[in-house]
Structures are given as structure tokens and as C-alpha cells.
Write an enzyme that holds these catalytic residues in place. Sequence first.
Site, short mmCIF file in Angstrom:
data_model
loop_
_atom_site.label_atom_id
_atom_site.label_comp_id
_atom_site.label_asym_id
_atom_site.label_seq_id
_atom_site.Cartn_x
_atom_site.Cartn_y
_atom_site.Cartn_z
N ASP A 30 0.86 -1.19 0.00
CA ASP A 30 0.00 0.00 0.00
C ASP A 30 0.90 1.24 0.00
O ASP A 30 1.97 1.23 0.62
CB ASP A 30 -0.91 0.01 1.24
N LYS A 204 -20.01 -9.34 -11.75
CA LYS A 204 -19.92 -8.58 -10.50
C LYS A 204 -20.99 -7.48 -10.44
O LYS A 204 -21.72 -7.35 -9.46
CB LYS A 204 -18.52 -7.97 -10.37
N ASN A 208 -24.40 -7.39 -7.85
CA ASN A 208 -24.71 -6.29 -6.93
C ASN A 208 -26.01 -5.58 -7.31
O ASN A 208 -26.81 -5.23 -6.45
CB ASN A 208 -23.55 -5.29 -6.88
N PHE A 249 -31.62 -10.78 1.61
CA PHE A 249 -31.80 -9.45 0.99
C PHE A 249 -33.27 -9.09 0.79
O PHE A 249 -33.65 -8.44 -0.18
CB PHE A 249 -30.99 -9.34 -0.31
N GLY A 257 -27.06 1.21 1.47
CA GLY A 257 -25.96 2.17 1.38
C GLY A 257 -24.66 1.42 1.25
O GLY A 257 -24.64 0.28 0.78
N CYS A 260 -20.43 -0.08 -1.97
CA CYS A 260 -20.59 -0.86 -3.20
C CYS A 260 -21.92 -0.66 -3.93
O CYS A 260 -21.93 -0.24 -5.08
CB CYS A 260 -20.40 -2.34 -2.90
N LYS A 263 -22.67 2.80 -5.67
CA LYS A 263 -21.74 3.12 -6.76
C LYS A 263 -21.85 2.11 -7.90
O LYS A 263 -21.80 2.47 -9.07
CB LYS A 263 -20.32 3.25 -6.22
N LYS A 321 -24.43 -0.37 7.76
CA LYS A 321 -25.10 -1.61 8.16
C LYS A 321 -24.41 -2.10 9.42
O LYS A 321 -23.44 -1.48 9.88
CB LYS A 321 -25.03 -2.66 7.06
N ARG A 328 -19.45 4.99 4.66
CA ARG A 328 -19.54 5.49 3.27
C ARG A 328 -20.95 5.25 2.73
O ARG A 328 -21.48 4.16 2.83
CB ARG A 328 -18.49 4.79 2.39
#
Length: 456
Positions: A30, A204, A208, A249, A257, A260, A263, A321, A328
Amino acid sequence: MKLCVVGTGYVGLVGAAIFSDWGNQVVGVDIDAEKIERIKKGEMPIYEPGLSDLVVKNISANRLSFTTSLVDGMKEAEAVFICVGTPQSETGDADLSAVWEVAKQIGENLFGYKVIVLKSTVPVGTNEKIKNVIRENMKMSAEFDVVSNPEFLREGYSVEDMQNPDRTVVGSDSEKALGIMRRLYEHLGKPIVECDFRSSEMIKYASNAFLASKISFINEMAQICEKSGADITVVAKGMGLDSRIGPKFLNAGIGYGGSCFPKDVAALYKTSSDQAYDFKLLRGVMEVNESQKEHFVNKIVRYFDGALSGKTFGVLGLAFKNNTDDIRDSVGVEIVKMLRGLGAYQKVFDPQAMYNAKKVLGEVSIKYCLDKYEAIEGTDALIILTEWQEFSTLDLDKVRMSLKNQVIFDGRILLDRKKVESAGFTYFTIGKKTSGTELLDRRPAGTPGVILRNGN
Ligand code: UDX
């Protein structure tokens, strides 16, 4: 296997820890030197159950190390995983600048054969572009292949999810690279979906977006249930027992929120729009999610006849959550801003997200409390915004004695309606007729119901 993982966020740090736990030799990289120093000491930059123990265990076993130098990290690696952030840009697309920068540096330092694996969530076509960026920046001739390997972990459960995934998706045009991925993942005994780059990238986003659609669907059902007298919890249970639908879900609430769903749904919509296709369903999913928090705030506004100025609320939950300190795109934080914009003072508590929330919300009209009962003490109403388990076990006698006004707004259907109402509270939640909605129904039409979008 010798692996290098670039980026130490949720995907990278958890990935590095788990790959090493599987017996691989892993170097995590990093650019943030302070973060790397903290991780080396066993201090996790994120709250994630089980992560710290896993990192410390594998550092001690000499299978896991960390560095700020990509050159050192990738030197010996057979595969280099790119796990950097792809936040939403102003246009709704994913911002890929960090991905391009890492790809450029990989190209500049490439020698010998390596597989470059993209784990960050990226729009369709990115893996093909990565190949070009690496090739254009190569300083010596070397062979490499690219693999798209999206990650499906949930925050708060990332260790568990990565150790035990439902499936692994690997997209590549190279049989050699797919063979290396098989070696890494085969021992899990779970299906490996091998495909082309574009399908892998799309899996992916589709996953989502589908999960977000499930949430918006159940939230719209909740609206109808509330009006018609059905109970969304029972309806979701009855639906979820159908194996074609499944129970997950289907929790109605104040909307999704996190880093992921918002966006990724926006990015998929943008991708479809760029292809001259109007993805109508996704437009609805986003719209419903926006209005869900407004419906909830409206209940508070209507109960107090539009006069929130001078009112104090006890707010439980700020993380997007449960089981995370991440705020975020947290709907809870948005609601706190909306209520503050309408003049309310708020006493807030979250088991993990206080530090992050304070950085974003500041201290104007907000008091940060040490526990849930301190947050409720002397307030005009209790408001629940995050589905932390510890909020579902509130001592109602204690709550009654603490509140000035016996009213509860439960944005996550955490409390047992019957118990709350028989304890004498006026109860508002999502998707069912309650003492609160009945009270509002009896009010004359035209009672104030103003809300402020994203107010401060
Ligand atoms: C999500 C995906 O689940 C994961 O596969 C992907 O890799 C990253 O995005 P995450 O953002 O960690 O994971 O959280 P998730 O548990 O999916 O919840 C997302 C949001 O939806 C949260 O705000 C949560 O409160 C909300 N939610 C979830 C509901 O409102 N109802 C539900 O039934 C489930």
C-alpha cells in the site's frame, strides 16, 4: 504460491490475510506508509471481525508481510492482485485512476512471467485496457497474462465470505493464467466460473445490481403493506421460503448504502446508458432507494407537526449496516443530516462507527454518546438507523424511563412491534400498520410533511 496483493482496503487486506492462511507466501502493498506500519503491528485500519487475528497469525508464521514498495512486493510473485479502490466519479462512472496507476507501475517493473489479477470492481472492458497499459509501460520484454477475478465479500463478514465463497469467477484469455487461478482456488471445493473478461466484469455488476433490486423491491412492497394493512416481515418470510426467491436481501428498511451498492448500481446504469440502452429497472431501483429515507424522515416530521426545531432525538446507528465501522454512503448518516437540516439536535451512538461519523458530521447539533442508553436519555424520540443486533435487545423499561416522549422510529424493523406497543410506546417502523401510523391516519389531511433533501 508466491503472491503480491496491491491495496490494503477491505478486499486487499482480507485477501492477503486469507491467501496466506491457505499456505501461500503473500506480500501486501500500500502507498500509505502509516497504514502499513499499523498493520505490521497488528492494528487493523478497518473494523472487520476475525481479521486482526488472521493477520497477526500469518505474520508470525512468516507467510504474510507488508511493504510500501510495489517493486519489492511483486519481485518474487507469480500473481499480482490489484485491489485498489474504484470510487464513484462525478459522472456516475467508476473512477479508475488508482487502477491505471498500479497497472503502469506493474508494467514499469515487470520481468519474468506474472499473472496480473484485477479484483477491484471495474466496468466492462477494463481488463482488456489493463493489458495495454501494462504493455505500453514495460521497460524490458516480459510475458504476462491478465485475469479478472471479482470479489463478492460483504463488509462485516469478509473473512467468512472469502474463506467460504459461493463461487469464484475468473475471466481470462489465457489457459496458463486460468490454470494458476485454479491452483489457488480449487481447494475450496466451490464452483469456479471460467469465462471471458467482459462476462466476468459483468457478473460482479449484475450480482450487486440484482441484490440492490431485491432490496428496492421489498422496500416498495413495504410501502404497499403499510397502506393495505399487510405486514412486510411476514410477507418477506412467506416469499423467501420459495427456493426460487430465497430469504436473503428481503429485509425492508431505510434503503441500501455502503461503498458498493450505490456506486455499482450507478456505474452499471452509466454503462448501459453509454451503450444507448436505458436500463429502466435500475433507474427505478435507484429512485426507490432515494425515496425510502425520505418516507422515513417524513414520519418523524409528520409526528412532530413539522416542528423539529428545539427537538432532541436519540439516534442509534450510523454505520451503513451492522458489523462495520464504515459510514460510506450510509443512509443513517444521511438521515442525521436531514434531521439536523430541519432543526433537530441529535444524541448519537454507534458501536463501531463513532470516529468515522464524527469526521463527516462534525459536532454542530450533534452529541456523540458512550452507549445506547446515554444517547436516548432525555430525548423526544428514539430513532434506530442501523441493524446492529444490540439495538434489538433494548431494555424497554429503561427506554421508557429515559425518553421524554414515548415514541420510537425503527428504520430497520429491529424491535418486536407487539412488545413495544404493549410497553406503551407509539411505534413507527417500515412496512406495517402500527400505533404510530394509526395515529397519523387519524390526523386531518394537510398536516405538514416537508422534508429537506440532503440538508445539513
Ligand atoms: C455488498 C455485496 O453484498 C457484496 O457481495 C459485494 O462484494 C459488496 O457489496 P456490502 O456493501 O458489504 O456488500 O453490504 P451488504 O450486506 O450487501 O448490504 C448493503 C446494504 O444493503 C446495507 O446498507 C444494508 O443495510 C442494506 N440491506 C441489505 C438492506 O437494506 N436489506 C437487506 O435485506 C440486505
